[in-house]
Design a protein around this motif. Structure first.
Motif, PDB file in Angstrom:
ATOM      1  N   TYR A  54       0.826  -1.199   0.000  1.00 27.27           N
ATOM      2  CA  TYR A  54       0.000   0.000   0.000  1.00 27.27           C
ATOM      3  C   TYR A  54       0.866   1.256   0.000  1.00 27.27           C
ATOM      4  CZ  TYR A  54      -3.951  -3.014   1.184  1.00 27.27           C
ATOM      5  OH  TYR A  54      -4.914  -3.983   1.165  1.00 27.27           O
ATOM      6  N   CYS A  61      -5.391   7.041   1.511  1.00 24.40           N
ATOM      7  CA  CYS A  61      -5.032   5.616   1.441  1.00 24.40           C
ATOM      8  C   CYS A  61      -4.553   5.071   2.785  1.00 24.40           C
ATOM      9  CB  CYS A  61      -3.951   5.391   0.390  1.00 24.40           C
ATOM     10  SG  CYS A  61      -4.445   5.856  -1.292  1.00 24.40           S
ATOM     11  N   ILE A  64      -7.079   2.229   4.172  1.00 29.83           N
ATOM     12  CA  ILE A  64      -7.541   1.167   3.270  1.00 29.83           C
ATOM     13  C   ILE A  64      -7.046  -0.197   3.732  1.00 29.83           C
ATOM     14  CG2 ILE A  64      -7.490   0.323   0.895  1.00 29.83           C
ATOM     15  CD1 ILE A  64      -9.136   2.835   1.314  1.00 29.83           C
ATOM     16  N   VAL A  91     -10.666  -3.509  -3.519  1.00 31.36           N
ATOM     17  CA  VAL A  91      -9.574  -2.535  -3.403  1.00 31.36           C
ATOM     18  C   VAL A  91      -8.946  -2.280  -4.768  1.00 31.36           C
ATOM     19  CG1 VAL A  91      -7.294  -2.119  -2.421  1.00 31.36           C
ATOM     20  CG2 VAL A  91      -9.084  -3.094  -1.008  1.00 31.36           C
ATOM     21  N   GLU A  94     -11.513  -0.150  -6.862  1.00 29.95           N
ATOM     22  CA  GLU A  94     -11.897   1.186  -6.415  1.00 29.95           C
ATOM     23  C   GLU A  94     -10.734   2.016  -5.871  1.00 29.95           C
ATOM     24  OE1 GLU A  94     -15.072   0.894  -3.637  1.00 29.95           O
ATOM     25  OE2 GLU A  94     -16.373  -0.274  -4.980  1.00 29.95           O
ATOM     26  N   TYR A  95      -9.691   1.364  -5.414  1.00 32.46           N
ATOM     27  CA  TYR A  95      -8.574   2.095  -4.799  1.00 32.46           C
ATOM     28  C   TYR A  95      -7.236   1.659  -5.394  1.00 32.46           C
ATOM     29  CZ  TYR A  95     -12.211   3.032  -1.340  1.00 32.46           C
ATOM     30  OH  TYR A  95     -13.381   3.411  -0.719  1.00 32.46           O
ATOM     31  N   GLN A  97      -5.178   3.321  -7.036  1.00 26.06           N
ATOM     32  CA  GLN A  97      -4.128   4.324  -6.865  1.00 26.06           C
ATOM     33  C   GLN A  97      -3.375   4.166  -5.554  1.00 26.06           C
ATOM     34  OE1 GLN A  97      -7.333   4.883  -6.658  1.00 26.06           O
ATOM     35  NE2 GLN A  97      -7.783   6.137  -4.841  1.00 26.06           N
ATOM     36  N   CYS A  98      -3.923   3.408  -4.637  1.00 24.25           N
ATOM     37  CA  CYS A  98      -3.278   3.199  -3.341  1.00 24.25           C
ATOM     38  C   CYS A  98      -2.348   1.995  -3.334  1.00 24.25           C
ATOM     39  CB  CYS A  98      -4.331   3.023  -2.245  1.00 24.25           C
ATOM     40  SG  CYS A  98      -5.417   4.451  -2.021  1.00 24.25           S
TER      41      CYS A  98
END
Length: 452
Positions: A54, A61, A64, A91, A94-95, A97-98
């Motif tokens: 991460y 972030c 998360i 994850v 939706e995430y 970028q993290c």
């Protein structure tokens, strides 16, 4: 297999060796191809972090990692059920970028700063060196062997920094990677382009060092008895040493490294290329050239000191002139690159940033010190500019006239000094007819001045 999966697999193997892999009252230690699950009781639900790296430095972030977990149940029969990775999939969707995935890496201030500094200095060096090469070439009156060596050294540095900038951009944009997957895959069809760019990066680096060696040898020869010789080495010998020797050296390294890398699984584009004993083919050549230049520099300094002692000047001026002459030769001979041959196992931020500045600013110093501040170049440029007619700056014709009347008193003084004495001569009196109103009249001086 990624580093996280390898670590998890090794952890499971270690637990099994400790005889904790079996639990008579539950599920044994198990590896589900992604994560290692320790032994659990019957009916117990276990949770683990998703197998991601991460980027917690990115805003939003931080939490998360703790919100989205992997779960796995040990049923009443003592058998592990399938792991539930649905939260991890969420994850990724939706995430993304993290996470470090899809060719993305977590932001790191030092790494990004080093890349930016290197790229900026490389571009500036190329621009200044190209301008220097143009100035070196356009003036026929200053052409000589020394200037020809300067031009080849500048050319080597232009290609070195230009190709290095291309390599930096290619690596940072992942041009040779398939980024559609979470774990990027190399584009094997483009590997030959990647190898060609890397080969030219190494070649021009070695070539620039060899031309610096030629600069040092030629400069030292001008201070010794060789300067008294009427004939110099043929220019083809200079070209062979400056461009031919690097080609032979880099080709030898290429053959050995290609064989070594072919023995490694999934080795793409000769990476890692800065490892192995055969690296001394390159490092030994460049290191020997720089050490020889250091010797040349020390011998030149000795000669300069001996010459300065014969002059009638203060001791401080002698020392300053010696220091100045020495510092001017350091970037030309590449002496500043010698400390970079030792790279610590864990380089500090100071070392990384200093290394980037020293390596990529050398072209700037050479262009400024040996071209733009060169008195020969400046003199030739001034002579050339003096021949150019600047019609734009010439004043245009004006038709208005201006009449100026000077007092008739010829003994008028300025600061108590008669005007005729101030001018250094006395006017001769003469009588003219009334129709001839001219200058130098005994009673009135009348002049008409037309501005142009």
């Amino acid at each position: 297999m990624t580093s996280i999966i390898r670590t998890e697999y090794a952890a499971c193997e270690a637990l099994k060796l400790q005889n904790t892999s079996y639990n008579s009252g539950g599920c044994a230690v198990d590896f589900d191809k992604s994560l290692c699950w320790a032994s659990a009781r019957l009916g117990q639900q276990m949770t683990r972090d998703c197998p991601f790296k991460y980027c917690t430095s990115i805003p939003g972030c931080e939490d998360i990692k703790d919100k989205y977990m992997v779960s796995r149940n040990c049923n009443n029969m003592g058998v592990w059920q399938d792991s539930n990775y649905s939260m991890c999939i969420k994850v990724v969707e939706e995430y993304a970028q993290c996470l470090q995935g899809f060719c993305r890496v977590c932001p790191e201030f030092l790494r990004d700063l080093v890349i930016s500094v290197s790229l900026t200095l490389s571009i500036v060096s190329v621009i200044l060196l190209v301008a220097a090469i143009i100035l070196f070439s356009v003036f026929d009156s200053i052409q000589c062997r020394r200037l020809s060596i300067h031009k080849n050294l500048a050319t080597a540095f232009v290609f070195r920094f230009a190709v290095l900038a291309i390599w930096t951009i290619v690596q940072s944009t992942n041009l040779f990677q398939d980024c559609t997957r979470f774990h990027p895959q190399p584009l094997w069809d483009l590997e030959w382009i990647c190898k060609a760019i890397l080969w030219f990066v190494i070649y021009f680096q070695v070539a620039s060092v060899m031309w610096m060696l030629i600069e040092g040898a030629f400069l030292y020869s001008r201070f010794t008895v060789f300067a008294m010789r009427h004939s110099d080495a043929p220019w083809s010998l200079y070209l062979a040493c400056g461009w031919g020797v690097p080609f032979v050296v880099v080709t030898a390294w290429t053959i050995v490294h290609q064989y070594k890398s072919s023995q490694l699984p999934n080795s793409f584009c000769w990476v890692p290329y800065a490892q192995g004993n055969h690296l001394w083919i390159l490092a030994g050549t460049m290191g020997s050239a720089l050490i020889m230049n250091l010797i040349f520099l020390l011998m030149i300094v000795v000669i300069l000191v001996q010459k300065l002692r014969t002059e009638n000047s203060a001791e401080s001026k002698k020392i300053w002139r010696t220091i100045k002459a020495t510092l001017l030769l350091v970037p030309l001979l590449g002496i500043s690159n010698i400390p970079l041959f030792y790279e610590p196992e864990h380089p500090s931020s100071v070392y990384m940033l200093g290394s980037a500045i020293l390596q990529h600013s050398q072209g700037i110093f050479i262009a400024v010190l040996y071209c733009f501040l060169n008195s020969e170049i400046q003199g030739a440029l001034k002579r050339q500019l003096s021949k150019v007619p600047f019609e734009f700056f010439k004043s245009r014709n004006r038709f208005e006239t201006e009449r100026t009347y000077v007092p008739e008193n010829r003994n008028a003084t300025k600061n108590g000094v008669p005007m005729e004495e101030l001018n250094g001569t006395k006017k001769i009196e003469s009588e003219n007819t009334e129709s001839q109103e001219q200058v130098n009249n005994d009673k009135q001086i009348y002049s008409v001045t037309t501005k142009s």
